[in-house]
Design a protein around this motif. Sequence first.
Motif, PDB file in Angstrom:
ATOM      1  N   ILE D  18      14.266 -32.451  12.040  1.00  0.00           N
ATOM      2  CA  ILE D  18      13.448 -32.313  12.913  1.00  0.00           C
ATOM      3  C   ILE D  18      11.775 -32.131  12.959  1.00  0.00           C
ATOM      4  CG2 ILE D  18      12.922 -32.136  15.796  1.00  0.00           C
ATOM      5  CD1 ILE D  18      16.236 -31.173  15.400  1.00  0.00           C
ATOM      6  N   MET D  19      11.561 -30.915  12.313  1.00  0.00           N
ATOM      7  CA  MET D  19       9.648 -31.122  12.533  1.00  0.00           C
ATOM      8  C   MET D  19       9.074 -31.641  11.513  1.00  0.00           C
ATOM      9  SD  MET D  19       9.900 -26.780  12.254  1.00  0.00           S
ATOM     10  CE  MET D  19       8.671 -26.491  11.735  1.00  0.00           C
ATOM     11  N   ILE D  20      10.213 -32.175  10.559  1.00  0.00           N
ATOM     12  CA  ILE D  20       9.149 -33.501   9.700  1.00  0.00           C
ATOM     13  C   ILE D  20       9.150 -34.804  10.238  1.00  0.00           C
ATOM     14  CG2 ILE D  20       9.261 -34.659   7.724  1.00  0.00           C
ATOM     15  CD1 ILE D  20      11.174 -32.235   6.198  1.00  0.00           C
ATOM     16  N   ALA D  21      10.155 -35.183  11.356  1.00  0.00           N
ATOM     17  CA  ALA D  21       9.891 -36.104  12.016  1.00  0.00           C
ATOM     18  C   ALA D  21       8.914 -35.795  13.227  1.00  0.00           C
ATOM     19  CB  ALA D  21      11.249 -36.568  12.996  1.00  0.00           C
ATOM     20  N   ALA D  22       9.117 -35.141  13.685  1.00  0.00           N
ATOM     21  CA  ALA D  22       7.775 -34.182  14.936  1.00  0.00           C
ATOM     22  C   ALA D  22       6.208 -34.511  13.900  1.00  0.00           C
ATOM     23  CB  ALA D  22       8.093 -33.321  15.417  1.00  0.00           C
ATOM     24  N   LYS D  23       5.838 -34.023  13.022  1.00  0.00           N
ATOM     25  CA  LYS D  23       5.214 -34.128  12.023  1.00  0.00           C
ATOM     26  C   LYS D  23       4.531 -35.999  12.303  1.00  0.00           C
ATOM     27  CE  LYS D  23       3.493 -34.264   7.677  1.00  0.00           C
ATOM     28  NZ  LYS D  23       3.690 -33.131   6.587  1.00  0.00           N
ATOM     29  N   LYS D  29       1.205 -41.441  16.844  1.00  0.00           N
ATOM     30  CA  LYS D  29       0.975 -41.323  18.320  1.00  0.00           C
ATOM     31  C   LYS D  29       0.275 -40.216  19.049  1.00  0.00           C
ATOM     32  CE  LYS D  29       4.310 -44.127  19.388  1.00  0.00           C
ATOM     33  NZ  LYS D  29       5.141 -44.997  20.901  1.00  0.00           N
ATOM     34  N   GLY D  30      -0.452 -39.286  18.167  1.00  0.00           N
ATOM     35  CA  GLY D  30      -0.926 -37.647  18.858  1.00  0.00           C
ATOM     36  C   GLY D  30      -0.162 -36.983  19.645  1.00  0.00           C
ATOM     37  N   PHE D  31      -0.232 -35.980  19.680  1.00  0.00           N
ATOM     38  CA  PHE D  31       1.050 -35.329  20.631  1.00  0.00           C
ATOM     39  C   PHE D  31       1.330 -36.185  22.247  1.00  0.00           C
ATOM     40  CE2 PHE D  31       2.144 -31.603  23.568  1.00  0.00           C
ATOM     41  CZ  PHE D  31       3.043 -31.818  23.091  1.00  0.00           C
ATOM     42  N   ASN D  32       0.380 -36.573  22.958  1.00  0.00           N
ATOM     43  CA  ASN D  32       0.904 -36.677  24.631  1.00  0.00           C
ATOM     44  C   ASN D  32       1.490 -38.004  24.483  1.00  0.00           C
ATOM     45  OD1 ASN D  32      -0.504 -33.927  26.567  1.00  0.00           O
ATOM     46  ND2 ASN D  32      -1.795 -34.751  24.888  1.00  0.00           N
ATOM     47  N   LYS D  33       1.079 -38.591  23.531  1.00  0.00           N
ATOM     48  CA  LYS D  33       1.883 -40.486  23.303  1.00  0.00           C
ATOM     49  C   LYS D  33       2.857 -39.756  22.887  1.00  0.00           C
ATOM     50  CE  LYS D  33      -2.139 -42.182  25.452  1.00  0.00           C
ATOM     51  NZ  LYS D  33      -2.360 -43.380  26.776  1.00  0.00           N
ATOM     52  N   ALA D  34       3.232 -39.188  22.018  1.00  0.00           N
ATOM     53  CA  ALA D  34       4.776 -39.241  21.345  1.00  0.00           C
ATOM     54  C   ALA D  34       5.752 -38.970  22.236  1.00  0.00           C
ATOM     55  CB  ALA D  34       4.324 -38.375  20.141  1.00  0.00           C
ATOM     56  N   THR D  35       6.819 -39.759  22.181  1.00  0.00           N
ATOM     57  CA  THR D  35       8.264 -38.853  23.260  1.00  0.00           C
ATOM     58  C   THR D  35       8.951 -38.428  22.436  1.00  0.00           C
ATOM     59  OG1 THR D  35       8.867 -40.802  23.323  1.00  0.00           O
ATOM     60  CG2 THR D  35       7.283 -40.633  24.475  1.00  0.00           C
ATOM     61  N   MET D  36       9.780 -37.165  23.048  1.00  0.00           N
ATOM     62  CA  MET D  36      10.709 -36.747  22.366  1.00  0.00           C
ATOM     63  C   MET D  36      11.705 -37.571  22.152  1.00  0.00           C
ATOM     64  SD  MET D  36      10.360 -33.707  22.118  1.00  0.00           S
ATOM     65  CE  MET D  36      11.761 -32.785  22.286  1.00  0.00           C
ATOM     66  N   GLU D  37      12.151 -39.318  22.306  1.00  0.00           N
ATOM     67  CA  GLU D  37      12.856 -40.030  22.130  1.00  0.00           C
ATOM     68  C   GLU D  37      11.906 -40.457  20.517  1.00  0.00           C
ATOM     69  OE1 GLU D  37      13.489 -43.293  25.004  1.00  0.00           O
ATOM     70  OE2 GLU D  37      15.335 -43.773  23.607  1.00  0.00           O
ATOM     71  N   ASP D  38      10.653 -40.756  20.492  1.00  0.00           N
ATOM     72  CA  ASP D  38      10.464 -41.162  19.638  1.00  0.00           C
ATOM     73  C   ASP D  38      10.828 -40.392  18.409  1.00  0.00           C
ATOM     74  OD1 ASP D  38       8.602 -43.391  20.688  1.00  0.00           O
ATOM     75  OD2 ASP D  38       7.126 -42.681  20.798  1.00  0.00           O
ATOM     76  N   ILE D  39      10.669 -38.896  18.880  1.00  0.00           N
ATOM     77  CA  ILE D  39      10.985 -38.641  17.635  1.00  0.00           C
ATOM     78  C   ILE D  39      12.316 -38.488  17.037  1.00  0.00           C
ATOM     79  CG2 ILE D  39      10.970 -35.965  16.892  1.00  0.00           C
ATOM     80  CD1 ILE D  39       8.449 -35.573  19.296  1.00  0.00           C
ATOM     81  N   ALA D  40      12.834 -38.166  18.144  1.00  0.00           N
ATOM     82  CA  ALA D  40      14.869 -38.503  17.967  1.00  0.00           C
ATOM     83  C   ALA D  40      15.214 -39.678  16.740  1.00  0.00           C
ATOM     84  CB  ALA D  40      15.050 -38.146  19.045  1.00  0.00           C
ATOM     85  N   ASN D  41      14.461 -40.589  16.823  1.00  0.00           N
ATOM     86  CA  ASN D  41      14.167 -42.073  16.218  1.00  0.00           C
ATOM     87  C   ASN D  41      14.236 -41.829  15.164  1.00  0.00           C
ATOM     88  OD1 ASN D  41      15.562 -43.325  17.951  1.00  0.00           O
ATOM     89  ND2 ASN D  41      13.834 -44.193  19.041  1.00  0.00           N
ATOM     90  N   ALA D  43      13.469 -38.844  13.686  1.00  0.00           N
ATOM     91  CA  ALA D  43      15.090 -37.482  12.696  1.00  0.00           C
ATOM     92  C   ALA D  43      16.007 -38.140  12.682  1.00  0.00           C
ATOM     93  CB  ALA D  43      14.463 -36.436  13.487  1.00  0.00           C
ATOM     94  N   GLU D  44      16.190 -39.760  13.216  1.00  0.00           N
ATOM     95  CA  GLU D  44      17.394 -40.115  12.942  1.00  0.00           C
ATOM     96  C   GLU D  44      18.878 -39.051  13.659  1.00  0.00           C
ATOM     97  OE1 GLU D  44      18.535 -42.871   9.757  1.00  0.00           O
ATOM     98  OE2 GLU D  44      16.966 -41.733   9.008  1.00  0.00           O
ATOM     99  N   LEU D  45      18.202 -39.125  14.714  1.00  0.00           N
ATOM    100  CA  LEU D  45      19.340 -37.790  15.794  1.00  0.00           C
ATOM    101  C   LEU D  45      18.797 -38.535  17.171  1.00  0.00           C
ATOM    102  CD1 LEU D  45      18.173 -34.474  14.566  1.00  0.00           C
ATOM    103  CD2 LEU D  45      20.153 -35.174  13.942  1.00  0.00           C
ATOM    104  N   SER D  46      19.719 -37.808  18.208  1.00  0.00           N
ATOM    105  CA  SER D  46      19.981 -38.434  19.729  1.00  0.00           C
ATOM    106  C   SER D  46      18.625 -36.722  20.392  1.00  0.00           C
ATOM    107  CB  SER D  46      20.735 -37.953  20.197  1.00  0.00           C
ATOM    108  OG  SER D  46      21.515 -37.095  20.285  1.00  0.00           O
ATOM    109  N   PRO D  47      18.205 -37.259  21.562  1.00  0.00           N
ATOM    110  CA  PRO D  47      17.755 -36.979  21.917  1.00  0.00           C
ATOM    111  C   PRO D  47      18.094 -35.345  22.407  1.00  0.00           C
ATOM    112  CG  PRO D  47      17.010 -38.942  23.288  1.00  0.00           C
ATOM    113  CD  PRO D  47      18.586 -38.848  22.033  1.00  0.00           C
TER     114      PRO D  47
END
Lengths: 209, 209, 209, 209
Positions: D18-23, D29-41, D43-47
């Motif tokens: 997850i952290m790798i995906a978040a990074k 996108k920058g911290f604020n424009k990045a959504t949890m859904e973006d990160i989930a996608n 990471a190939e996981l669900s939100p």
Amino acid sequence: MGIQERKEREKGRRRQQIMIAAKRVFSLKGFNKATMEDIANEAELSPGTLYLYFKNKDELCASLSLRILQYLNIKLKHVNSEKDLEPRQKIKALKEAMYNVYEFDPLILINMFHLQSSESLKNLSPQLVSDIRELSNNSIKEMADIFEEGIKKNVFIDKKPVALAETLWALFSGAVLREESKRVIKNDKNYLKLTLEGDFEIFARGIKK
Amino acid sequence: MGIQERKEREKGRRRQQIMIAAKRVFSLKGFNKATMEDIANEAELSPGTLYLYFKNKDELCASLSLRILQYLNIKLKHVNSEKDLEPRQKIKALKEAMYNVYEFDPLILINMFHLQSSESLKNLSPQLVSDIRELSNNSIKEMADIFEEGIKKNVFIDKKPVALAETLWALFSGAVLREESKRVIKNDKNYLKLTLEGDFEIFARGIKK
Amino acid sequence: MGIQERKEREKGRRRQQIMIAAKRVFSLKGFNKATMEDIANEAELSPGTLYLYFKNKDELCASLSLRILQYLNIKLKHVNSEKDLEPRQKIKALKEAMYNVYEFDPLILINMFHLQSSESLKNLSPQLVSDIRELSNNSIKEMADIFEEGIKKNVFIDKKPVALAETLWALFSGAVLREESKRVIKNDKNYLKLTLEGDFEIFARGIKK
Amino acid sequence: MGIQERKEREKGRRRQQIMIAAKRVFSLKGFNKATMEDIANEAELSPGTLYLYFKNKDELCASLSLRILQYLNIKLKHVNSEKDLEPRQKIKALKEAMYNVYEFDPLILINMFHLQSSESLKNLSPQLVSDIRELSNNSIKEMADIFEEGIKKNVFIDKKPVALAETLWALFSGAVLREESKRVIKNDKNYLKLTLEGDFEIFARGIKK
DNA sequence: TATGAATGAGCATTCATTCAT
DNA sequence: CATGAATGAATGCTCATTCAT
């Protein structure tokens, strides 16, 4: 696989649920006074959920128009496919098909004209726009086919079939709008069937030999 | 008194100026996307000034509709007043009157249907509402008179004159709307005159003996 | 004419008033947690008014950054214009100028880095973007001039003046950020002056012959 | 127990994923424009799954910062543990360690400064906050140790070792940010290594006898 | 444990309307 | 009368978070 399918169907059902609610709210308040929250309440969903199924308010409205065009198209195709009907009978069937469409949702027809605002079109996905265009053209074409057949069989006077189809469409949408404006002026819907009948009778008289 | 009058006339002029601007802006952007500021800019006035002449946005819009109805009414009265015209010629004159209305402002006709939203009506002064009602009914009545005369003189088939008038109105508004929807579908206005002609021809053929 | 001018000045004042409020709120809550309503409240204005003076939230923030860059630029120009100062004295003046900038608004410097997000840039007017770019480059250039003079006069070691300027800028922004992070870790601002002093001393020692 | 352990390790793996995906997403996108859904996608996981491993978005971000601080700490400890290195060589090793950190993730360093917003801190678990504090302080301390040794051995000029460490940190974070701001201004990353080199050279020259 | 549909509070932005000048 | 700056309620839309499956 079965799961995938069931989910697709479930998704379709949700879209329907929302569109039915939207139809009710648009009918009641008009497109512009209706808020997404109103529609969400009517659908017993939260506002956010609406956006899972429709990109924005304009697209929700346009989808309603698409739905009624699809309905009309199926009806028209069905009329045309009945090979043993006489042209005059087909005109009658046509009339009934358009009745059904009108009864299916008289008010949403009005909303179809919101599509005219080029401002609204900007918010629609190209796919949806082209779908609507295609169905509109198709409807005219189906009607024109009926007239063409009648002209060939020497039952109708010799007019361009497309022009006839467009005139019928004018008559139809005009009647719909007239009913609508009656609501304002008289709030009286009694004459609907009667006047639609009248329109078609005169129209048919004008095209028949 | 003379001063009073001049002021009245001056006030009327301002109203006209604003309505002309509003018409332009509504035509360009559609009723909902047009802002009061847009209209003020177009009229070269400040937003506040608009409210000295119109209670609110809905009333400004309704006043436009009223104006076009007045225009139509005058035209219809004029047709009816020409005593030596044959019924068939009156139909022709009727057609031309409606052309003129259409050409006077094709787009504002669409906006007339905003009056249908019962939500909008709440914002209108009762006076304005009743004026619009009266003029609408009057227009139908004027048209009906033409048909009645034709029926009496045994030139038109025996139909309820009011139904005929309403059918014509349907045909007319339908044609207007169809032109409008063509804009979306084809962006092609070439056939306007032709199709309006076609509509009326078929209509006339249907009512004439 | 006088009226026009006074209005311009009045408008400028309003902008200032809003920017001061925004600065306070951004400092308190951070850029993203600060809402336009917060800023409006702080400015004792209504939310709508903010949009009379700034296109959107991003542009309001960027305008703050522009303001501080302008301030810095004036300071740097002033240092450079003092012809009789020795290079070493200019470094000292430079240090003080940057102090002043820091004290003028330590927290907004952090917010300047929001401009980095290319997503935010999309919302800015091109004019504003180019203004910011120009001032940034200008600031570096002014600093580089100071170093160039020192190198020419054989007082500083021979390094690329631009590289020196950028290093100073790094040192400066780093110090600012470090102070900022101290707030988190120690909530203790006592050492600010001291550590800034330290940074500059080491820096100066490194560049002086 | 073995099962327990495997599960623990499995859980750690997921966190990493997850952290790798978040990074990646934060960088893009920058911290604020990045959504949890973006990160989930990414990471190939669900939100929903993200919340099984991180309490909320702020904590996910803070965990990234923690990770980089851990990385830096290990590097610094390693430099310090090499007993036979000369102070000047240790400075060089220090420089390389910080390079590595920078290259490990240049963009996440920027995001570290989101921790500064005291509003964000409210959402973090106390454990995480104290971990970050401890590691930050530790990093400064490790660096200070290097300087202290150099001062003792009479190789570096006599400055407070902590002040030196903090200056280095300033220089470093400043350089990072400067690179970042270059992206906006010049979109040109060629000089990165060069300017970082330059910073360190000047810094080292300043502290060495 | 993993999912992802649903949530609903929250926010930026708009614009009809007002009112002090 | 005319102005236009200021208002502030209203609304479309977003997205972190939850929870039934």
